[in-house]
Design an enzyme around this catalytic site. Structure first.
Site, PDB file in Angstrom:
ATOM      1  N   ARG A   1       0.836  -1.210   0.000  1.00 58.09           N
ATOM      2  CA  ARG A   1       0.000   0.000   0.000  1.00 58.09           C
ATOM      3  C   ARG A   1       0.865   1.253   0.000  1.00 58.09           C
ATOM      4  NH1 ARG A   1      -2.718  -4.210   1.985  1.00 58.09           N
ATOM      5  NH2 ARG A   1      -4.994  -4.220   1.954  1.00 58.09           N
ATOM      6  N   ARG A  19      -5.634 -18.461  -8.817  1.00 56.34           N
ATOM      7  CA  ARG A  19      -6.437 -17.821  -7.756  1.00 56.34           C
ATOM      8  C   ARG A  19      -7.626 -17.030  -8.331  1.00 56.34           C
ATOM      9  NH1 ARG A  19      -2.461 -15.350  -3.398  1.00 56.34           N
ATOM     10  NH2 ARG A  19      -4.442 -15.183  -2.315  1.00 56.34           N
ATOM     11  N   ASP A  34      -3.641 -15.306   7.821  1.00 54.10           N
ATOM     12  CA  ASP A  34      -2.349 -15.726   7.260  1.00 54.10           C
ATOM     13  C   ASP A  34      -1.528 -16.538   8.269  1.00 54.10           C
ATOM     14  OD1 ASP A  34      -3.032 -14.436   4.935  1.00 54.10           O
ATOM     15  OD2 ASP A  34      -1.924 -12.609   5.408  1.00 54.10           O
ATOM     16  N   LYS A  49      -5.626 -19.454  -1.237  1.00 50.54           N
ATOM     17  CA  LYS A  49      -4.430 -18.613  -1.030  1.00 50.54           C
ATOM     18  C   LYS A  49      -3.328 -19.112  -1.966  1.00 50.54           C
ATOM     19  CE  LYS A  49      -6.010 -15.925   2.267  1.00 50.54           C
ATOM     20  NZ  LYS A  49      -6.229 -14.501   2.017  1.00 50.54           N
ATOM     21  N   ARG A  52      -4.192 -24.066   1.624  1.00 51.35           N
ATOM     22  CA  ARG A  52      -3.439 -24.197   2.882  1.00 51.35           C
ATOM     23  C   ARG A  52      -4.075 -25.184   3.858  1.00 51.35           C
ATOM     24  NH1 ARG A  52      -1.623 -17.824   3.400  1.00 51.35           N
ATOM     25  NH2 ARG A  52       0.211 -18.061   2.063  1.00 51.35           N
TER      26      ARG A  52
END
Ligand code: S3P
Length: 462
Positions: free
Chosen positions: A28, A151, A343, A370, A374
């Site tokens: 960002r 994804r 995460d 992800k 996962r």
């Protein structure tokens, strides 16, 4: 690369360590500084591959940005900037390789890139850039590596289309993402998934359009975008799980320091809880993102947290965190906590296997899309190490307390899988080989060297 990680023969010890800069905040900082007016100086960026992808894409869009030590962002050459780009700012000898100077081009200054924008392994890059390019009306194609190419991208394309953009995705809604020239209108988007990447894409597009754009999600996702936009002079309104802003907005260049990444710190904290002690300075503890710390206390761990003061604390709270070896008891982690630790689920699963009793992680279906699936990777790898793990559609049930054995683990091109199993390996009773260990560099370059410094035995084979 293979990492052969041996069971710990001595306790890990590390005082006043620093972890790499926060990846979410680093993306960002570079992107928003590029859209700002004037120069920004950013210190402590995440050094991994993902943020380099963001920097490279920005350079392709004609943003002059320099790494603090004057070296390029990647070994891959940055395509030449279009004619008429602003000049590159001067290199500052006081800045290092994880710092950057960005000369913002303003909301109207991005140039269509000559080639596709390669987002590498980074979902955040692809989704945030889709929002910006759609808002700016800059035509471009976004591509990624094999993992990113699997994804889902329709989740970001569809709301942007609802607001008037022309955005297409590839087969099954996956990359490449193509944004066409055109303009958007403001509007209200309600999402079924809580996602900071989606929220950011919509709000960033809203910066360019005349009027109010809002995003509502079922649970509040991490709020780094809202905080940083405010820091750059854009009022962002937040009510419950709705964030909104009015465009066209003007962003002002800033000087900011990126806090250490709690998602990286989590691996060191977990390793010390298994055996040893560490203290880490300047770690970001934004409450929308610090679910890992709450999960630790729910598992019965004591973590000493001392909030720090300083300029960067105005943007994002930071703390010094210390932990020591201790035993954990299993627990059921509620979905709102899991979202704030999304995460960190791979390493929480490892801790669940080390805890006594049962740990249940639910509401984590997003983990299936992800960098790898996962949930499946953790279930499979932990089972290979001898743990009792049940795969649930949206999480894992782990009956902890069994001794872990060494195993052959594949990272599945996923940094957090490589890192989580490397920590699990420290607590096993025989060596573990993690293949594809180089993926750890996506978020934590230098991880294995650091583990060695703290007292672990790790062999790296290329
Ligand atoms: C991120 C948001 C989260 C997180 C990802 C980084 C961000 O993804 O898992 O690693 O920087 O906005 P979602 O937005 O898909 O939940």
């Amino acid at each position: 690369m293979k990492a052969r990680v041996h069971p710990l023969r001595q306790k890990l010890r590390g005082e006043d360590l620093r972890v790499p800069g926060d990846k979410s905040i680093s993306h960002r900082a570079l992107l928003f500084a590029s859209l700002a007016e004037g120069e920004s100086r950013i210190a402590g960026l995440a050094p991994g591959g993902d943020v380099r992808s963001t920097a490279r894409c920005l350079a392709q869009l004609g943003v002059p940005l320099l790494r603090g030590d004057g070296t390029p962002w990647s070994a891959q050459p940055v395509p030449s900037r279009p004619a008429g780009s602003l000049p590159l700012p001067e290199h500052d000898p006081d800045m290092g390789p994880d710092d950057a100077i960005v000369f913002g081009v303003g909301l109207r200054g991005l140039r269509p890139p000559a080639e596709s924008l390669d987002c590498g392994n980074s979902g955040t890059t692809m989704r945030l850039f889709t929002g910006v390019l759609a808002g700016a009306g800059v035509p471009a194609t976004l591509i990624g590596d094999a993992s990113l190419s699997r994804r889902p991208m329709e989740r970001v394309a569809a709301p942007l289309r609802e607001l008037g953009a022309t955005v297409t995705t590839g087969e099954k809604g996956r990359p490449p993402v193509r944004v066409e020239r055109g303009s958007m209108r403001p509007g209200s988007i309600t999402s079924k998934v809580a996602s900071a990447q989606l929220k950011s894409a919509v709000l960033l597009a809203g910066l360019f359009t005349e009027g109010e754009t809002s995003f509502t999600e079922p649970l509040k996702s991490r709020d780094h975008t809202e905080r940083m936009l405010r820091q750059m002079g854009v009022p962002v309104n937040v009510r419950g799980t709705t964030a909104s802003l009015r465009g066209p907005a003007r962003l002002q260049g800033v000087a900011l320091e990126v806090p250490g990444d709690l998602s990286s710190a989590a691996f060191l904290l977990a390793a010390a809880i298994a055996s040893g002690s560490v203290s880490l300075g300047h770690v970001g503890v934004n409450p929308t993102r610090a679910g890992f710390l709450d999960a630790l206390s729910q598992l019965g761990a004591r973590v000493e947290l001392r909030l720090e003061e300083g300029a960067s604390a105005q943007l994002e709270p930071t703390a010094r965190l210390s932990v020591q070896q201790q035993s954990l008891r299993g627990s059921e982690l509620p979905p709102d906590l899991v979202l704030r630790a999304i995460d960190e689920v791979p390493i929480l699963a490892v801790l669940g296997a080390l805890a006594s009793g049962e740990t249940v992680i639910r509401g984590a279906e997003e983990l299936r899309v992800k960098e790898s699936d996962r949930i499946a990777q953790m279930a499979q790898g932990l089972r290979a190490m001898g743990a009792d793990v049940e795969e649930l559609p949206d999480g894992l049930r782990i009956r902890g307390g069994r001794k872990l054995h060494g195993a052959e683990i594949d990272s599945a091109h996923d940094h957090r899988i490589a890192l989580a199993f490397s920590v699990a390996a420290l607590a096993a009773d025989s060596p573990t080989t993690v293949s594809g260990a180089e993926w750890a560099d996506v978020s934590f370059p230098g991880f294995y060297e650091l583990l060695r410094k703290l007292g672990a035995e790790v062999e790296l084979e290329t």
